[in-house]
Design an enzyme around this catalytic site. Structure first.
Site, PDB file in Angstrom:
ATOM      1  N   LYS A 149       0.842  -1.199   0.000  1.00  0.00           N
ATOM      2  CA  LYS A 149       0.000   0.000   0.000  1.00  0.00           C
ATOM      3  C   LYS A 149       0.880   1.252   0.000  1.00  0.00           C
ATOM      4  CE  LYS A 149      -0.117  -0.502   4.987  1.00  0.00           C
ATOM      5  NZ  LYS A 149      -0.858  -1.025   6.132  1.00  0.00           N
TER       6      LYS A 149
ATOM      7  N   TYR B 233      15.271  31.077   6.384  1.00  0.00           N
ATOM      8  CA  TYR B 233      14.107  31.779   6.912  1.00  0.00           C
ATOM      9  C   TYR B 233      14.242  32.009   8.411  1.00  0.00           C
ATOM     10  CZ  TYR B 233      11.412  31.179   2.593  1.00  0.00           C
ATOM     11  OH  TYR B 233      10.958  31.252   1.305  1.00  0.00           O
TER      12      TYR B 233
HETATM   13  C1  PLP Z   1       0.028  -1.875   6.806  1.00  0.00           C
HETATM   14  C2  PLP Z   1      -0.486  -3.190   7.176  1.00  0.00           C
HETATM   15  C3  PLP Z   1       0.386  -4.285   7.302  1.00  0.00           C
HETATM   16  C4  PLP Z   1       1.890  -4.145   7.264  1.00  0.00           C
HETATM   17  O1  PLP Z   1       2.341  -3.647   8.508  1.00  0.00           O
HETATM   18  P1  PLP Z   1       3.883  -3.398   8.821  1.00  0.00           P
HETATM   19  O2  PLP Z   1       3.877  -2.929  10.243  1.00  0.00           O
HETATM   20  O3  PLP Z   1       4.333  -2.325   7.888  1.00  0.00           O
HETATM   21  O4  PLP Z   1       4.599  -4.656   8.620  1.00  0.00           O
HETATM   22  C5  PLP Z   1      -0.183  -5.525   7.518  1.00  0.00           C
HETATM   23  N1  PLP Z   1      -1.526  -5.684   7.637  1.00  0.00           N
HETATM   24  C6  PLP Z   1      -2.379  -4.648   7.556  1.00  0.00           C
HETATM   25  C7  PLP Z   1      -3.835  -4.898   7.700  1.00  0.00           C
HETATM   26  C8  PLP Z   1      -1.901  -3.373   7.339  1.00  0.00           C
HETATM   27  O5  PLP Z   1      -2.761  -2.342   7.285  1.00  0.00           O
END
Ligand code: PLP
Length: 358
Positions: free
Chosen positions: A44, A254
């Site tokens: 994702k 800045y």
């Molecule tokens: C993002 C996510 C993962 C992966 O988690 P990590 O901590 O990055 O390994 C796994 N399962 C779900 C449902 C997630 O949303």
């Protein structure tokens, strides 16, 4: 050459260098640590900012067979590379358009509520995943809904739950496992999946059939067991666009939060908070050049950061610097999580696709 200009676009001044070998090795290590379970991959958020289009083919080559994205809009990046049924969409079908897209593509929706279950069944159903909440209170069916008749006859590929605190040694991990084992006894599915990256390091009872590592694939060390096992993958780099000489008393950036107390050879680097190099790095970040650390001077601006390059007299305009971006260390210094550090990196970082295997 582009259709709009007869002259090719000049090279980028920001790039996200990428170690494909380390990425593949990290997946293989996590698959091995998953024991009898297989490791999938959370890809994702454009593979945590590294670029799904370059990450997915490498992991597929390494042996990965299951892919987790959050949004439906993330599916097209994956479809050219992997079978549709191996893509699991975590947010699930929110409306008729999501359902229609899932059915037309063959992508697997993760059903998160009785409403989503109903929506899926009414459209004709088919293979799907089911998320059950065992204590994070985020997405997923509450345990109390598991007896609902709407679940009977669902064709469930993965029955999933998600750990809230696997990166800590707390009682919640055992409590979620206990609840998940009760879910397994109650919900028929082809496969069961509980562990994220940190959950893999918790050990065999948490592994079930399929693990879902994300951050550790990309070099994140979220538990001490993963140190020495997981290698860094992404290396953000930025070019020097100007050098300038400061005298004692000169103010930098800045709001003049840095004032030179001696002559300083400064360099202006082409990265700023618009690229995800947030102002939290002002006065405390570092850039690396030929083994030398160049500290950030004053405030990070939108497109630029100024560094002290006194120790690097040969550094020239156009030279590339590495951001000091070791994930666990950078998280401590910046107060950002390792997840934020990766997913923040903006679109101006060039993410080169891997060269086709020769
Ligand atoms: C993002 C996510 C993962 C992966 O988690 P990590 O901590 O990055 O390994 C796994 N399962 C779900 C449902 C997630 O949303």
């Amino acid at each position: 050459m582009s259709a709009l200009s007869p002259v090719p676009l000049p090279p980028a001044a920001l790039r996200l260098a990428f170690d494909a070998t380390a990425l593949a090795a990290n997946w293989q290590a996590l698959d091995r640590l998953s024991g009898a379970a297989r490791a999938g991959a959370a890809v994702k958020a454009d593979a945590y900012g590294l670029g799904a289009a370059r990450v997915v083919p490498i992991l597929a080559q390494a042996g990965c067979r299951d892919w987790f994205v959050a949004h439906w809009c993330e599916v097209p990046d994956l479809l050219p590379h992997v079978p549709p049924a191996s893509i699991h969409v975590l947010h699930g079908p929110m409306n008729a358009a999501d359902v229609a897209y899932a059915r037309a593509t063959g992508v697997s929706p993760v059903l998160n509520s009785l409403a989503q279950v109903q929506r899926w069944r009414e459209a004709g159903g088919g293979l799907c995943d089911l998320m059950v909440d065992t204590g994070i209170n985020r997405l997923g069916l509450p345990l109390a809904d598991l007896g609902d008749p709407a679940l009977a006859g669902l064709d469930i590929d993965c029955c999933i739950s998600h750990l809230a605190s696997a990166d800590e040694d707390v009682a919640q991990n055992a409590q979620q496992l206990e609840r998940f084992n009760a879910v397994r006894a109650q919900v028929p599915a082809r496969r069961y999946s509980l562990a994220n990256s940190a959950g893999i390091a918790l050990g065999a009872p948490w592994h079930a059939d399929l693990t879902r590592p994300g951050i550790a694939l990309y070099g994140g060390i979220v538990r001490s067991e993963l140190a020495g096992v997981i290698a860094p993958v992404a290396r953000p780099q930025a070019a020097v666009i100007q050098r300038r000489q400061l005298s004692a008393g000169d103010r930098v950036g800045y709001n003049a939060t840095f004032v030179a107390d001696r002559p300083i050879a400064a360099a202006v680097v082409a990265v700023g908070y618009a690229d995800g190099y947030l102002r939290t790095w002002s006065g405390r970040g570092e850039f690396m050049w030929q083994g030398r650390a160049l500290p950030v001077l004053g405030r990070v601006s939108m497109d630029m950061t100024i560094v002290d390059a006194t120790s690097a007299p040969d550094l020239a305009e156009g030279d590339w610097l590495d951001l000091a971006y070791n994930l666990p260390e950078a998280a401590k210094i910046s107060g950002l999580s390792q997840y934020e550090l990766l997913t923040l990196l903006g679109r101006r970082f060039l993410r080169e696709k891997p060269r086709p295997a020769s």
